[in-house]
Design a protein around this motif. Structure first.
Motif, PDB file in Angstrom:
ATOM      1  N   ARG A 127       1.076  -1.118  -0.056  1.00 28.43           N
ATOM      2  CA  ARG A 127      -0.519  -0.126  -0.322  1.00 28.43           C
ATOM      3  C   ARG A 127       1.000   1.575  -0.066  1.00 28.43           C
ATOM      4  N   GLN A 128       1.876   1.442   0.876  1.00 30.95           N
ATOM      5  CA  GLN A 128       2.666   2.462   0.886  1.00 30.95           C
ATOM      6  C   GLN A 128       4.149   1.962   1.453  1.00 30.95           C
ATOM      7  N   MET A 129       5.309   2.542   1.394  1.00 29.71           N
ATOM      8  CA  MET A 129       6.552   2.760   1.651  1.00 29.71           C
ATOM      9  C   MET A 129       6.982   3.958   1.400  1.00 29.71           C
ATOM     10  N   HIS A 130       7.868   4.115   3.006  1.00 31.87           N
ATOM     11  CA  HIS A 130       9.066   5.063   2.944  1.00 31.87           C
ATOM     12  C   HIS A 130      10.514   4.768   3.379  1.00 31.87           C
ATOM     13  N   LEU A 131      11.363   4.713   2.289  1.00 35.34           N
ATOM     14  CA  LEU A 131      12.563   4.495   2.457  1.00 35.34           C
ATOM     15  C   LEU A 131      13.425   5.432   2.636  1.00 35.34           C
ATOM     16  N   ILE A 132      14.275   4.807   3.990  1.00 31.01           N
ATOM     17  CA  ILE A 132      15.394   6.342   4.059  1.00 31.01           C
ATOM     18  C   ILE A 132      16.038   4.968   3.836  1.00 31.01           C
ATOM     19  N   GLY A 133      17.044   6.181   2.786  1.00 29.61           N
ATOM     20  CA  GLY A 133      18.611   5.677   2.058  1.00 29.61           C
ATOM     21  C   GLY A 133      19.761   6.558   3.633  1.00 29.61           C
ATOM     22  N   TRP A 134      20.470   6.594   2.903  1.00 23.02           N
ATOM     23  CA  TRP A 134      21.645   7.444   3.615  1.00 23.02           C
ATOM     24  C   TRP A 134      21.294   8.338   4.783  1.00 23.02           C
ATOM     25  N   GLN A 135      21.479   8.380   5.463  1.00 23.56           N
ATOM     26  CA  GLN A 135      21.537   9.878   7.085  1.00 23.56           C
ATOM     27  C   GLN A 135      22.805  10.316   7.534  1.00 23.56           C
ATOM     28  N   ASP A 136      23.062  11.627   7.576  1.00 26.66           N
ATOM     29  CA  ASP A 136      23.740  11.965   7.720  1.00 26.66           C
ATOM     30  C   ASP A 136      24.038  11.973   9.217  1.00 26.66           C
ATOM     31  N   ASN A 137      25.511  11.647   9.781  1.00 24.61           N
ATOM     32  CA  ASN A 137      25.640  11.083  11.213  1.00 24.61           C
ATOM     33  C   ASN A 137      24.567  10.172  11.912  1.00 24.61           C
ATOM     34  N   ASP A 171       5.298   5.066  15.247  1.00 23.11           N
ATOM     35  CA  ASP A 171       3.622   5.920  15.772  1.00 23.11           C
ATOM     36  C   ASP A 171       3.042   6.070  14.527  1.00 23.11           C
ATOM     37  N   VAL A 172       1.466   5.075  13.854  1.00 24.38           N
ATOM     38  CA  VAL A 172       0.710   5.286  12.590  1.00 24.38           C
ATOM     39  C   VAL A 172       0.637   6.585  12.783  1.00 24.38           C
ATOM     40  N   LYS A 173       0.000   7.008  13.734  1.00 20.73           N
ATOM     41  CA  LYS A 173      -0.908   7.953  13.877  1.00 20.73           C
ATOM     42  C   LYS A 173      -0.109   9.776  13.863  1.00 20.73           C
ATOM     43  N   LYS A 174       2.071   9.502  13.536  1.00 19.48           N
ATOM     44  CA  LYS A 174       2.430  10.476  13.791  1.00 19.48           C
ATOM     45  C   LYS A 174       3.460  10.550  12.470  1.00 19.48           C
ATOM     46  N   ILE A 175       3.294  10.063  11.092  1.00 15.92           N
ATOM     47  CA  ILE A 175       3.703   9.575  10.655  1.00 15.92           C
ATOM     48  C   ILE A 175       3.811  11.350   9.959  1.00 15.92           C
ATOM     49  N   ASP A 176       5.420  11.863   9.292  1.00 14.96           N
ATOM     50  CA  ASP A 176       5.591  13.148   8.719  1.00 14.96           C
ATOM     51  C   ASP A 176       6.483  12.727   7.664  1.00 14.96           C
ATOM     52  N   ASN A 177       6.364  13.091   6.133  1.00 15.72           N
ATOM     53  CA  ASN A 177       6.321  12.085   5.250  1.00 15.72           C
ATOM     54  C   ASN A 177       7.610  13.421   4.421  1.00 15.72           C
TER      55      ASN A 177
END
Length: 199
Positions: A127-137, A171-177
């Protein structure tokens, strides 16, 4: 740094920085966590999870079994992802074929410093995906993952979906895209199955 799944076929590979980024004393290096996880004895697979056999997640007990078998994803990382949308353009009529919900399949391979080392999670009806790659530090290792059923989270059928995230305080109620760091990877799908992959 943030990539959302599109409605066209996409093949992704996220090469883990797991083995090169962290010093030996960090969580990624596995230097300080052995005592706290001694109960697992690096033994790995819960009895009955034979290598290669698919295990379907249908109940809370199934979720608990996966989380126990893979130590809550502690000291693990995402190695690769593969997504198939089921959509395609016909060879003869050049018509767009959209596929069904169950055709949208995301396979995610994880590796851990515990046993079993490698597992695959296969989400169908993505249905949905939020993928995080490289993050600084920030390292890419997972301390403890989140996996739960949710009812009425999205419109349509089925009413119940399953949600996985790389952090147990998700927390699904605090999803921030919005585009920011640090951020969390999460996956929402209609169904999930998993298996231990050969080393």
């Amino acid at each position: 740094r943030v990539m959302d799944i599109l409605s066209t076929p996409v093949y992704l590979r996220l090469n883990s920085l797991y083995h090169t980024a962290a010093p030996p004393s960090s969580a990624c290096g596995g230097g300080g966590d052995v005592v706290g996880w001694e109960k697992h004895k690096r033994s790995g697979v819960v009895e009955g999870n034979e290598m290669g056999n698919w295990n379907t997640i249908e109940t809370q007990e199934d979720i608990d079994r996966l989380m126990t078998a893979y130590n809550d994803f502690h000291d693990s990382c995402v190695v690769s992802l593969n997504f198939q949308s089921g959509a395609f353009v016909g060879d003869d009529d050049w018509a767009m074929h959209f596929g069904n919900a169950e055709d949208r399949i995301l396979s995610v391979v994880f590796q851990s410093q515990w046993k079993p080392k490698t597992i695959e999670l296969q989400f169908s009806g993505l249905r949905q995906m939020h993928l995080i790659g490289w993050q600084d530090n920030y390292w890419c290792d997972i301390s403890s993952a989140y996996l739960a059923f949710h009812n009425g989270l999205l419109p349509g059928s089925p009413r119940r979906v399953i949600v996985w995230s790389d952090t147990d305080w998700f927390d699904v109620k605090k999803i921030d895209n919005s585009i920011h760091e640090p951020a969390d990877t999460y996956i929402v799908a209609n169904a999930l199955r998993w298996r231990v992959v050969g080393e």
